[in-house]
Enzyme design. Structure first.
Site, short mmCIF file in Angstrom:
data_model
loop_
_atom_site.label_atom_id
_atom_site.label_comp_id
_atom_site.label_asym_id
_atom_site.label_seq_id
_atom_site.Cartn_x
_atom_site.Cartn_y
_atom_site.Cartn_z
N GLY A 29 0.52 -1.28 0.31
CA GLY A 29 0.35 0.45 0.13
C GLY A 29 1.00 1.47 0.01
O GLY A 29 0.14 2.37 0.01
N THR A 30 2.16 1.02 0.18
CA THR A 30 2.47 2.28 -0.15
C THR A 30 3.24 2.32 -1.22
O THR A 30 4.42 1.34 -1.93
CB THR A 30 4.04 2.22 1.36
OG1 THR A 30 3.00 2.18 2.06
CG2 THR A 30 5.12 3.42 1.54
N ILE A 31 4.18 3.34 -2.02
CA ILE A 31 5.07 3.91 -3.09
C ILE A 31 6.22 3.78 -2.21
O ILE A 31 6.71 4.16 -1.69
CB ILE A 31 4.72 5.11 -3.92
CG1 ILE A 31 3.27 5.40 -3.90
CG2 ILE A 31 5.81 5.59 -5.05
CD1 ILE A 31 3.78 7.20 -4.39
#
Length: 448
Positions: A29-31
């Site tokens: 869910g994180t870049i």
């Protein structure tokens, strides 16, 4: 939250360093990385090639009236957040009115959170309210995670949310300064409004005369003076009067902690084009003349204005009677803000990077949402995929707002939102919304 590795590839990725072809890798869910367009994806990654559609950071809208609970027939969390997701907004902050109860105590905040939690298609945070009677409630609200405190200097339009008189403003501002909080203010001077002609009726010119620029200008000057004297961080909401811009610019140059926003309707609609009786255009402060609009655009370009947010303030259709004195004031634009602003921005020579700065990075910075607002490693994988050259005609019946009243009806806008992604999950695609809702409730980030 997406748990696998996702890769999004586009020839136009809008990042803080500029717009370029790139590959964006998302993990948990994180870049995780923003790399070359032709980079090989990690083994096992799910790859989505967006072609020439632009990849922007998800929009952050810090000025939304959801009205839920209490006036859910005007708007609710499920419908508002569906509209947000369909319009490329991945995070919104809910105003403390026009819900019942208003968000003016910690207990009322819990009511709001309980209402929003099962219904939110996007991430949702909350502003608290500053009233003449609730100074003692500001710290508990602050400790409960509100992002700041909304106040009115003139009547709000609802009895349960009264305005702050000058002494009340001083007390609230001093208390909020002690908390290192943020005071956000509807800035119109009530005495100036009372002295203005109040004719009512269907003529837009009469309504415009009833909300003069002087009312905004005087209120802005008062807020700057309070911020300068007390050190309170003050944010001026929905600035309409370009006459107030020099005072804001001068205060910023002096180091006064003042910021200001404007809204899509002030940037895209003009007083000259509002038909008499067309109260879908009514808002307070009002849509002003074309020359005023030009100055607002210039202030965005030079940084005097910090962000563009919707002030989505819906109501039921029956409240938009064709009398500007009697109709509810508010414009529904949550789903349309991005294409509306982009349509005018591109005409004026601005870029998608400018729009991302005004509608994502700027609002995120205002609220201290450090994981939002940019396509760069370490941020939440919140994205808006936009076809910038595509155009559409606004059909109110196709909007996800609860009540299909909009000042943009029948307008042709550029910029079609193809999809919206929240922490690596696609939550909207070609107008269809994913179920179940995936939004989280947000709280202000505490200082270390």
């Amino acid at each position: 939250m997406s748990t696998g590795t996702l890769v999004l590839r586009s020839t136009r990725v809008v990042t803080p360093a500029g717009t370029r072809p790139a590959t964006v890798t998302v993990t948990g869910g994180t870049i995780a990385a923003v790399g070359p367009y032709g980079a090989a994806p990690p083994p096992g990654a799910a790859v989505t090639d967006l072609g020439d559609d632009a990849l922007l950071p998800g929009l952050v809208d810090t000025h939304v009236h959801v009205n839920d609970p209490g006036r859910t027939e005007w708007e609710g969390f499920r419908t508002a957040t569906r509209a947000a997701a369909a319009g490329g907004v991945t995070t919104l902050l809910d105003m403390p009115l026009n819900s019942i109860p208003p968000t003016t105590t910690a207990a009322h905040l819990r009511v709001k959170q309980d209402t929003a939690r099962p219904a939110a298609h996007v991430d949702v945070g909350f502003w608290g309210g500053a009233l003449p009677s609730n100074t003692a409630d500001l710290r508990p609200l602050h400790d409960a995670g509100v992002f700041g405190f909304k106040a009115f200097l003139s009547p709000s339009g609802v009895d349960e949310f009264p305005a702050l008189a000058p002494g009340d403003l001083e007390a609230a501002a001093a208390r909020i300064a002690e908390l290192d909080g943020l005071l956000i203010v509807h800035a119109e001077d009530p005495a100036r409004l009372e002295r203005a002609p109040q004719r009512g009726g269907p003529r837009y010119a009469d309504f415009l005369a009833s909300r003069p620029r002087a009312a905004e200008n005087e209120a802005v000057n008062r807020l700057i003076a309070v911020s300068r004297r007390l050190g309170t961080r003050v944010h001026i909401l929905h600035l309409s009067s370009s006459d107030a811009l020099p005072a804001i610019a001068a205060a910023k140059a002096d180091g006064v902690p003042v910021t200001a926003e404007t809204c899509p309707h002030f940037l895209t609609l003009t007083a000259e084009e509002v038909p008499d009786g067309a109260t879908e255009f009514k808002c307070c402060p009002p849509i002003r003349e074309a020359a005023n609009q030009d100055a607002l655009w210039a202030a965005l370009a030079d940084g005097t204005l910090d962000c563009v947010v919707s002030d989505h303030s819906p109501c039921t259709t029956d409240l938009k009677v064709p009398d500007f004195g009697a109709a509810w004031g508010g414009i529904s634009s949550l789903q349309l803000g991005l294409p509306a602003v982009w349509t005018e921005a591109r005409r004026r020579g601005h870029t998608l990077a400018d729009v991302a700065r005004w509608m994502s990075a700027g609002p995120a910075a205002l609220a201290g949402l450090h994981r939002k607002g940019a396509v760069e490693p370490g941020r939440d994988a919140d994205f808006t995929v936009l076809a910038p050259e595509a155009a559409f005609t606004v059909d109110p019946a196709a909007l996800h707002h609860r009540n299909h009243v909009t000042a943009y009806a029948g307008r042709t806008l550029h910029g079609v939102v193809r999809s919206t992604w929240l922490r690596g999950r696609r939550i909207a695609h070609d107008g269809a919304l994913a179920e179940p809702p995936a939004g989280l409730l947000l709280e202000r980030q505490r200082s270390a």
